[in-house]
Scaffold this active site. Structure first.
Site, mmCIF file in Angstrom:
data_model
loop_
_atom_site.group_PDB
_atom_site.id
_atom_site.type_symbol
_atom_site.label_atom_id
_atom_site.label_comp_id
_atom_site.label_asym_id
_atom_site.label_seq_id
_atom_site.Cartn_x
_atom_site.Cartn_y
_atom_site.Cartn_z
ATOM 1 C CE LYS A 182 -1.777 2.861 2.242
ATOM 2 N NZ LYS A 182 -1.730 4.375 2.147
ATOM 3 N N GLY A 235 6.629 5.208 8.506
ATOM 4 C CA GLY A 235 5.872 6.455 8.502
ATOM 5 C C GLY A 235 5.961 7.141 9.847
ATOM 6 C CB SER A 236 3.875 9.772 11.327
ATOM 7 O OG SER A 236 2.599 9.183 11.490
ATOM 8 C CB THR A 237 5.981 8.434 16.090
ATOM 9 O OG1 THR A 237 7.383 8.365 15.749
ATOM 10 C CG2 THR A 237 5.785 7.809 17.466
ATOM 11 N N GLY A 240 2.162 4.848 13.455
ATOM 12 C CA GLY A 240 2.725 3.590 13.935
ATOM 13 C C GLY A 240 2.091 3.134 15.233
ATOM 14 C CD GLU A 257 12.247 4.031 9.484
ATOM 15 O OE1 GLU A 257 12.463 4.869 10.401
ATOM 16 O OE2 GLU A 257 12.008 4.361 8.325
ATOM 17 C CB CYS A 291 12.782 8.795 9.325
ATOM 18 S SG CYS A 291 13.590 7.458 8.440
#
Length: 489
Positions: A182, A235-237, A240, A257, A291
């Site tokens: 995706k 992606g973003s925390t 996540g 990650e 990142c």
């Protein structure tokens, strides 16, 4: 015969079960260049029925064993061919990526080359997916097997769409899994082209599927789907954290990650000219949308003022221009929303008393008509606890903080919720060893700002993620370990 290549502005469908299909509801969305604002593609907008079909195709291919039962050598041949096709289509892929992301075309070409290297690397090491024999307190034989997990949902971001897709897909396929990829809504085209390369290379239908969508829902449906066995997300925390919660009901295997606020510690004994050149690229590359960006620069007090001045001067010389120009060094941010977010960080830092050196302003030029490019800036004289010093900006912003002692440098480097990457510059090897042991991050480089290599493990600590990608660990991350005991009675 090679498959017919799409033409721009592209019309992109879902890739499910080895076929290219429209979304079940017929929905589409537009992708526009964040740099120029031009129409780049019309892309299928997947609904829940489409995600269901993609997961079913992946699950059926896994259950039937059309890929996982092939020998490691046979799988490696297909992965090698995927790498060859990526290189053959480098110009097409780089253009797709540059138009969708605003990233300079030269960086996009490098990303295609990196994607090919991932497939070559995992083709080469898949024979190392071995187990062990274990002496146990019995007279038989005990051994372990490395087996594929099953259906893997691979959710990738917009800042490195093809390279990160390859980083996940190559080891997942090498291990014998089936996948549903995706891509991020703004950057779907290279993911679709990657699947097309895999199909042409001989990967069986259903083993590699791609679902695209205008929003976060397709990713959420994948995470929650009962037939998805593993989720690998970059992606973003914040996202996540949501994935980890939503995957808990199914006890799914999860790799994350996530974000970073990576420190770059510079001692006064370092080669200042070399550090400045490296540090500029470490924070401003891809417009700071990385990142691992070394955006929290921690500089020993005796060289602090000189460093700020020289880093700002180096940033001001970077060419911010049309991403399609071969000499462009910094292109556009991904969206107007991201531009406004970055400008907000800069404005609030100025209001709080920080000094700005260099740019930090919107750049308007031919090829940058959308107004989403920002010139590199250095932010100095900030409190280490200020938001711009602690939070991930994801823009061309370097926050420079002074320190006086080794202990203070370590405390500043560890003083955020993140623990992804970092750098240390010093000629004192004893100091380097002491500090390396104290920095809480997944990656760290000494006298270099490069700490990520495909042969070596990559991943973070604290809120920067869970699990490791790349290297042999990246292959093992897509396997289950089975223990077998055979009695000799």
């Amino acid at each position: 015969m090679p498959l017919t290549q799409p033409r721009e502005p592209w019309e992109a469908r879902l890739h499910v079960g080895g076929e290219e299909v429209t979304a079940a509801g017929g929905a589409t969305y537009r992708v526009e260049s964040p740099a120029s604002g031009r129409h780049v593609a019309t892309v299928a907008d997947a609904g829940p029925e489409d995600v269901e079909l993609a997961v079913a195709a992946a699950a059926e291919s896994f259950e039937h064993g059309v890929w996982r039962r092939r020998t490691a050598a046979a799988r490696a041949l297909v992965l090698h061919r995927i790498a060859e096709l990526l290189v053959e289509r480098q110009d097409l892929l780089a253009r797709m990526e540059s138009l969708c992301s605003g990233k300079p075309i030269r960086d996009c070409r490098a990303e295609v080359a990196a994607a090919a290297r991932y497939f070559r690397f995992y083709a080469g090491i898949v024979p190392l997916m071995t187990g062990n024999t274990i002496p146990v307190n019995a007279s038989g034989l005990d051994f372990t097997l490395r087996e594929p997990i099953g259906v893997c949902a691979l959710i990738v971001p917009w800042n490195g769409p093809l390279a990160i897709a390859a980083k996940k897909a190559a080891p997942a396929l090498a291990a014998g899994n089936s996948v549903v990829l995706k891509p991020a809504p703004p950057t779907p085209l290279t993911a679709l082209e990657l699947e097309r390369c895999a199909r042409e290379a001989g990967l069986p239908g259903g083993v590699f599927n791609v679902v695209t969508g205008a929003g976060p829902d397709p990713g959420r449906w994948l995470v929650a789907h009962p037939r998805v066995d593993k989720v690998s997300f970059t992606g973003s925390t914040r996202t996540g954290r949501d994935i980890l919660k939503n995957a808990a009901d199914g006890i799914k295997r999860v790799s994350l990650e996530l974000g970073g606020k990576s420190p770059n510690i510079v001692f006064a004994d370092a080669d200042l000219a070399r550090v400045v050149e490296s540090a500029a690229w470490a924070v401003y590359w891809n417009g700071g949308q990385d990142c691992c960006a070394r955006s929290r620069v921690i500089v020993e007090r005796p060289i602090y003022d000189r460093f700020v001045e020289q880093l700002a001067a180096r940033g001001s010389r970077m060419r911010v221009a049309d991403p399609l120009r071969p000499d462009t060094e910094i292109g556009s941010l991904i969206s107007a929303e991201q531009r406004d977010r970055v400008l907000g960080f800069i404005a609030r830092a100025r209001e709080a008393g920080a000094s700005l050196h260099g740019g930090g302003e919107v750049v308007m030029a031919e090829g940058l008509e959308a107004g989403n490019a920002i010139s590199p800036v250095v932010v100095a004289d900030v409190d280490p606890e200020a938001e711009i010093a602690r939070e991930e900006v994801f823009g061309p912003v370097a926050t420079v903080i002074p320190f006086r002692t080794e202990e203070e440098a370590i405390a500043l480097a560890n003083g955020t919720e993140y623990g992804l990457s970092g750098s240390l510059w010093t000629r004192d090897i004893g100091r380097a060893i002491r500090i390396v042991k104290e920095i809480r991050s997944g990656l760290l480089s000494v006298n270099s700002d490069t700490s990520s290599y495909l042969e070596a493990p990559f991943g973070g600590r604290k809120r920067s993620g869970i699990g490791r990608e790349q290297g042999l660990e990246g292959l093992y991350d897509f396997t289950e370990l089975k223990n077998v005991y055979i009695s000799d009675d």
